[in-house]
Write a protein that holds these residues in place. Structure first.
Motif, PDB file in Angstrom:
ATOM      1  N   LEU A  18      31.649  -2.023  29.365  1.00  0.00           N
ATOM      2  CA  LEU A  18      32.088  -0.687  29.749  1.00  0.00           C
ATOM      3  C   LEU A  18      33.294  -0.705  30.678  1.00  0.00           C
ATOM      4  O   LEU A  18      33.613   0.303  31.317  1.00  0.00           O
ATOM      5  CB  LEU A  18      30.925   0.071  30.394  1.00  0.00           C
ATOM      6  N   SER A  19      33.966  -1.837  30.746  1.00  0.00           N
ATOM      7  CA  SER A  19      35.192  -1.889  31.532  1.00  0.00           C
ATOM      8  C   SER A  19      36.258  -1.028  30.858  1.00  0.00           C
ATOM      9  O   SER A  19      36.261  -0.837  29.640  1.00  0.00           O
ATOM     10  CB  SER A  19      35.689  -3.331  31.656  1.00  0.00           C
ATOM     11  N   ALA A  20      37.155  -0.500  31.653  1.00  0.00           N
ATOM     12  CA  ALA A  20      38.165   0.422  31.140  1.00  0.00           C
ATOM     13  C   ALA A  20      39.093  -0.277  30.146  1.00  0.00           C
ATOM     14  O   ALA A  20      39.455  -1.443  30.327  1.00  0.00           O
ATOM     15  CB  ALA A  20      38.981   0.993  32.293  1.00  0.00           C
ATOM     16  N   PRO A  21      39.474   0.418  29.082  1.00  0.00           N
ATOM     17  CA  PRO A  21      40.459  -0.151  28.144  1.00  0.00           C
ATOM     18  C   PRO A  21      41.795  -0.396  28.844  1.00  0.00           C
ATOM     19  O   PRO A  21      42.067   0.155  29.906  1.00  0.00           O
ATOM     20  CB  PRO A  21      40.588   0.925  27.065  1.00  0.00           C
ATOM     21  N   ALA A  22      42.612  -1.223  28.215  1.00  0.00           N
ATOM     22  CA  ALA A  22      43.965  -1.452  28.724  1.00  0.00           C
ATOM     23  C   ALA A  22      44.733  -0.131  28.734  1.00  0.00           C
ATOM     24  O   ALA A  22      44.370   0.833  28.055  1.00  0.00           O
ATOM     25  CB  ALA A  22      44.681  -2.486  27.856  1.00  0.00           C
ATOM     26  N   ALA A  23      45.793  -0.099  29.504  1.00  0.00           N
ATOM     27  CA  ALA A  23      46.595   1.123  29.631  1.00  0.00           C
ATOM     28  C   ALA A  23      47.024   1.644  28.266  1.00  0.00           C
ATOM     29  O   ALA A  23      47.479   0.875  27.405  1.00  0.00           O
ATOM     30  CB  ALA A  23      47.819   0.837  30.494  1.00  0.00           C
ATOM     31  N   ASP A  24      46.838   2.955  28.052  1.00  0.00           N
ATOM     32  CA  ASP A  24      47.251   3.635  26.817  1.00  0.00           C
ATOM     33  C   ASP A  24      46.507   3.153  25.576  1.00  0.00           C
ATOM     34  O   ASP A  24      46.995   3.318  24.449  1.00  0.00           O
ATOM     35  CB  ASP A  24      48.767   3.498  26.591  1.00  0.00           C
ATOM     36  N   LYS A  25      45.347   2.553  25.771  1.00  0.00           N
ATOM     37  CA  LYS A  25      44.542   2.060  24.645  1.00  0.00           C
ATOM     38  C   LYS A  25      43.139   2.652  24.689  1.00  0.00           C
ATOM     39  O   LYS A  25      42.698   3.232  25.685  1.00  0.00           O
ATOM     40  CB  LYS A  25      44.426   0.534  24.696  1.00  0.00           C
ATOM     41  N   ALA A  26      42.416   2.500  23.586  1.00  0.00           N
ATOM     42  CA  ALA A  26      40.977   2.731  23.520  1.00  0.00           C
ATOM     43  C   ALA A  26      40.329   1.405  23.146  1.00  0.00           C
ATOM     44  O   ALA A  26      41.027   0.419  22.872  1.00  0.00           O
ATOM     45  CB  ALA A  26      40.652   3.803  22.489  1.00  0.00           C
ATOM     46  N   LYS A  27      38.997   1.357  23.155  1.00  0.00           N
ATOM     47  CA  LYS A  27      38.281   0.145  22.736  1.00  0.00           C
ATOM     48  C   LYS A  27      37.279   0.512  21.647  1.00  0.00           C
ATOM     49  O   LYS A  27      36.607   1.550  21.713  1.00  0.00           O
ATOM     50  CB  LYS A  27      37.537  -0.500  23.906  1.00  0.00           C
ATOM     51  N   VAL A  28      37.166  -0.380  20.656  1.00  0.00           N
ATOM     52  CA  VAL A  28      36.259  -0.169  19.527  1.00  0.00           C
ATOM     53  C   VAL A  28      35.535  -1.481  19.226  1.00  0.00           C
ATOM     54  O   VAL A  28      36.108  -2.569  19.334  1.00  0.00           O
ATOM     55  CB  VAL A  28      37.036   0.279  18.264  1.00  0.00           C
ATOM     56  N   ARG A  29      34.255  -1.357  18.841  1.00  0.00           N
ATOM     57  CA  ARG A  29      33.541  -2.507  18.288  1.00  0.00           C
ATOM     58  C   ARG A  29      32.877  -2.061  16.991  1.00  0.00           C
ATOM     59  O   ARG A  29      32.764  -0.858  16.709  1.00  0.00           O
ATOM     60  CB  ARG A  29      32.492  -3.056  19.252  1.00  0.00           C
ATOM     61  N   PHE A  30      32.403  -3.044  16.215  1.00  0.00           N
ATOM     62  CA  PHE A  30      31.790  -2.771  14.916  1.00  0.00           C
ATOM     63  C   PHE A  30      30.452  -3.477  14.821  1.00  0.00           C
ATOM     64  O   PHE A  30      30.314  -4.641  15.213  1.00  0.00           O
ATOM     65  CB  PHE A  30      32.705  -3.239  13.791  1.00  0.00           C
ATOM     66  N   ILE A  31      29.449  -2.754  14.300  1.00  0.00           N
ATOM     67  CA  ILE A  31      28.112  -3.319  14.107  1.00  0.00           C
ATOM     68  C   ILE A  31      27.683  -3.046  12.671  1.00  0.00           C
ATOM     69  O   ILE A  31      27.799  -1.911  12.192  1.00  0.00           O
ATOM     70  CB  ILE A  31      27.085  -2.695  15.078  1.00  0.00           C
ATOM     71  N   ASN A  32      27.187  -4.063  11.996  1.00  0.00           N
ATOM     72  CA  ASN A  32      26.691  -3.898  10.629  1.00  0.00           C
ATOM     73  C   ASN A  32      25.186  -3.660  10.674  1.00  0.00           C
ATOM     74  O   ASN A  32      24.405  -4.589  10.851  1.00  0.00           O
ATOM     75  CB  ASN A  32      27.011  -5.121   9.777  1.00  0.00           C
ATOM     76  N   LEU A  33      24.792  -2.398  10.492  1.00  0.00           N
ATOM     77  CA  LEU A  33      23.376  -2.032  10.449  1.00  0.00           C
ATOM     78  C   LEU A  33      22.979  -1.525   9.067  1.00  0.00           C
ATOM     79  O   LEU A  33      21.965  -0.841   8.917  1.00  0.00           O
ATOM     80  CB  LEU A  33      23.071  -0.972  11.513  1.00  0.00           C
TER      81      LEU A  33
END
Length: 239
Positions: free
Chosen positions: A130-145
């Motif tokens: 939950l650390s903040a994304p880099a400047a001017d970015k978002a963060k995404v991850r992918f899970i295969n369920l």
């Protein structure tokens, strides 16, 4: 003893991730540091069943049952070993339960996967960055369920962005997940979930905002006869 809203506290903790303790009430009017963990719950069980979710002996969703794709935002837990379980709505007997250790100052996501006793994969718990994304970015991850049921259709899935030559993530089998990665924000982004380079399902016209954290997951069951329970994709914001 004064009452303190632990949900609000954990959201504050997320916003200032360097802090490892938060304040909770103690005796009289004094406050002392009290560490908490955060837990988000996602019903990824492809079924029409309505569920209750319990932490130890406490039912969390009192107002209504959890259904496929429902999500409970971060709850606050005192750290240590906790029993997490699910039951049919207003039922007495647990369909599945497991003990998890909750570390102080850590946010977790718990995905409900199955209630079938022969399926060992009932839950998936992830530790969330939950650390903040880099400047001017978002963060995404992918899970295969997506439970493909057979190895023939159970090859790993890829996640890509429409119009991009390189996929964000590749070859994730059922129950596998990625780390978070930085992505550019956008007003209307289409995410493609592929298998062997062939698009199987999409998340069209998604707004990705700067500074936010997202999880995208493949969902469903290859044996489903109801369209809404077949292969699909979902996205949510960590909050």
């Amino acid at each position: 003893m004064k009452n303190v809203n632990l949900k609000t506290i954990f959201k504050t903790f997320i916003a200032v991730a360097a802090i490892s303790t938060v304040f909770a009430a103690c005796s009289k009017d004094k406050y002392e540091p009290q560490q908490v963990a955060g837990l988000s719950v996602i019903d990824a069980f492809p079924d029409t069943m309505s569920l209750d979710f319990y932490i130890d002996q406490t039912r969390v969703n009192n107002k209504r049952g959890l259904k496929f794709n429902d999500k409970i935002d971060y709850l606050n837990l005192f750290p240590g070993s906790r029993t997490l379980s699910i039951a049919k709505r207003d039922g007495r007997n647990a369909l599945a339960h497991e003990r998890f250790n909750m570390a102080p100052g850590v946010g977790y996501s718990l995905f409900i996967l199955d209630t079938v006793k022969t399926n060992e994969k009932r839950f998936l718990r992830t530790e969330d960055d939950l650390s903040a994304p880099a400047a001017d970015k978002a963060k995404v991850r992918f899970i295969n369920l997506y439970n493909a049921m057979t190895s023939a259709v159970g090859a790993g899935l890829e996640l890509g962005i429409e119009g991009k030559d390189t996929d964000l993530f590749t070859e994730k089998a059922f129950y596998e997940y990625t780390d978070f990665t930085a992505v550019d924000p956008g007003e209307s982004i289409t995410f493609n979930i592929k298998q062997g380079g062939v698009v199987k399902t999409t998340l069209p016209n998604v707004k990705i905002e700067r500074g936010k954290i997202y999880t995208i997951y493949a969902k469903g069951n290859s044996a489903a006869t109801i369209d809404s329970l077949k292969l699909g994709a979902a996205i949510y914001t960590h909050k």
